[in-house]
Design an enzyme around this catalytic site. Structure first.
Site, PDB file in Angstrom:
ATOM      1  N   LYS A  68      22.428  -3.295  34.214  1.00  0.00           N
ATOM      2  CA  LYS A  68      22.890  -1.921  34.459  1.00  0.00           C
ATOM      3  C   LYS A  68      23.791  -1.455  33.316  1.00  0.00           C
ATOM      4  O   LYS A  68      23.676  -0.323  32.841  1.00  0.00           O
ATOM      5  CB  LYS A  68      23.650  -1.846  35.796  1.00  0.00           C
ATOM      6  CG  LYS A  68      22.730  -1.969  37.002  1.00  0.00           C
ATOM      7  CD  LYS A  68      23.482  -2.193  38.311  1.00  0.00           C
ATOM      8  CE  LYS A  68      22.483  -2.433  39.445  1.00  0.00           C
ATOM      9  NZ  LYS A  68      23.128  -2.782  40.727  1.00  0.00           N
ATOM     10  N   GLN A 112      29.197  -3.818  42.726  1.00  0.00           N
ATOM     11  CA  GLN A 112      27.998  -4.648  42.888  1.00  0.00           C
ATOM     12  C   GLN A 112      28.053  -5.424  44.203  1.00  0.00           C
ATOM     13  O   GLN A 112      29.057  -6.068  44.506  1.00  0.00           O
ATOM     14  CB  GLN A 112      27.866  -5.608  41.694  1.00  0.00           C
ATOM     15  CG  GLN A 112      26.618  -6.459  41.717  1.00  0.00           C
ATOM     16  CD  GLN A 112      25.322  -5.646  41.575  1.00  0.00           C
ATOM     17  OE1 GLN A 112      25.269  -4.664  40.838  1.00  0.00           O
ATOM     18  NE2 GLN A 112      24.283  -6.040  42.291  1.00  0.00           N
ATOM     19  N   ASP A 135      26.087   5.036  43.682  1.00  0.00           N
ATOM     20  CA  ASP A 135      25.174   4.202  44.471  1.00  0.00           C
ATOM     21  C   ASP A 135      24.786   4.904  45.781  1.00  0.00           C
ATOM     22  O   ASP A 135      23.905   4.428  46.496  1.00  0.00           O
ATOM     23  CB  ASP A 135      25.868   2.871  44.825  1.00  0.00           C
ATOM     24  CG  ASP A 135      25.114   1.677  44.268  1.00  0.00           C
ATOM     25  OD1 ASP A 135      24.012   1.875  43.723  1.00  0.00           O
ATOM     26  OD2 ASP A 135      25.628   0.555  44.394  1.00  0.00           O
TER      27      ASP A 135
END
Ligand code: NAP
Length: 303
Positions: A68, A112, A135
């Site tokens: 990412k 994460q 997200d």
């Protein structure tokens, strides 16, 4: 079909699936995001940052975060990465998220998952302010998705919709089955399909006769996390099959769908790797520039 995709089909007898080239679709999406980042820098004088937060040393998470960060840097974002060890306390992770939330250079925050045991995942996710929730996982973002109001949408489900759109798979009026109802993938994918006018069924571990349910669908999204769960018998001829599963096996990465046999029945099929996975990162980046643009516009209004 994306301009750079190869027209690839699997042939055997009467049916052959068009293989959905997620890598090519994602490359084009990332190029569009990079152009928007250049425009942002030209206008505001500095690149917006994506802040990635990794807690603990899960090897798969380390790889995902590295990928990412590399993709974000490739698109021109500033890279703010923080790595806390697995002994980090709830208060320490919250403190870090608050610091990033208050930093005007940070456009998006990615926490994460999974987190080490002992941390309250929901409380930490909700520590990310909605405007930086690239997200799309906070309670507010999920509520906005459910209501259909403006907000940042979860990356993997948004990437699935983009793949269907790019390949011209009709969603409105289609019958769609999502296998899996997780907060991260299955449930929001079903919401997005519903918002686009599909008739949606969500299957899960307690669904009776999964094949009877999925074999009626025009679109099947397999997000059960069970390698090889979906066979040719689960698929209506010509259906679009999106395989979200990722499993490392000695033979390499495989999905939830038995690719070789389903490719002979489906109309469209995503491969693993090279299908949904690259779209998750591409959507993370498009969410980050969207968040940066919205925040800049908001600040402009308050000057
Ligand atoms: P998860 O949280 O474990 O959820 C799995 C879901 O599948 C649950 O709702 C579960 O039902 C359902 N399920 C499990 N076994 C089933 C079965 N035999 N039949 C029908 N439904 C079944 O997993 P997730 O986070 O959604 O991830 C799913 C998969 O996608 C994993 O392989 C993950 O690695 C992958 N993934 C890929 C990407 C990407 O970018 N490509 C991103 C995220 C996740 P219950 O709710 O009833 O338990």
């Amino acid at each position: 079909m994306p301009a750079t995709a190869k027209a690839s089909q699997v042939h055997d007898g009467a049916m052959s699936a068009t293989i959905i080239e997620g890598t090519a679709v994602a490359r084009e999406s990332r190029a569009r995001t990079a152009a928007r980042v250049r425009d942002f820098v030209a206008l505001h004088g500095a690149a917006p940052a994506l802040a990635t937060v990794l807690v603990g040393g899960d090897p798969a998470s380390e790889i995902y975060v590295r990928n990412k960060r590399a993709a974000a840097a490739g698109a021109g974002f500033a890279d703010f990465h923080r790595h806390l060890d697995s002994a980090a306390t709830q208060a320490e992770v919250e403190g870090l998220l608050d610091e990033l939330a208050a930093d005007d250079r940070v456009a998006g925050i990615l926490l994460q998952l999974p987190l080490p045991p002992g941390l309250d995942r929901s409380a930490l996710i909700d520590r990310v302010p909605p405007g930086k929730d690239v997200d799309g996982l906070t309670t507010l973002s999920q509520g906005q998705l459910a209501r259909g109001t403006a907000g940042l949408r979860p990356c993997t489900p948004s990437g699935i919709i983009e793949l269907l759109d790019v390949y011209g798979v009709p969603i409105e009026g289609a019958s769609a089955v999502v296998v899996g109802k997780s907060e991260l993938v299955g449930h929001p994918a079903a919401e997005l399909l519903l918002r686009r006018g599909a008739t949606v069924t969500i299957a899960h571990s307690r669904t009776h006769d999964l094949a009877a349910v999925t074999s009626r669908a025009d679109i099947v999204v397999a997000a059960a996390g069970m390698p090889g769960l979906i066979t040719a018998a689960h698929i209506k001829p010509g259906a679009a099959v999106i395989d979200v599963g990722i499993h490392r096996t000695p033979a390499g990465l495989v999905g939830d769908v038995r690719f070789d046999e389903v490719a002979l029945v489906a109309g469209f099929l995503t491969p693993v790797p090279g299908g949904v996975g690259p779209m998750t990162i591409a959507t993370l980046l498009s969410n980050t520039i969207l968040a940066a643009d919205l925040e800049a516009a908001r600040r402009g209004q308050h000057l």
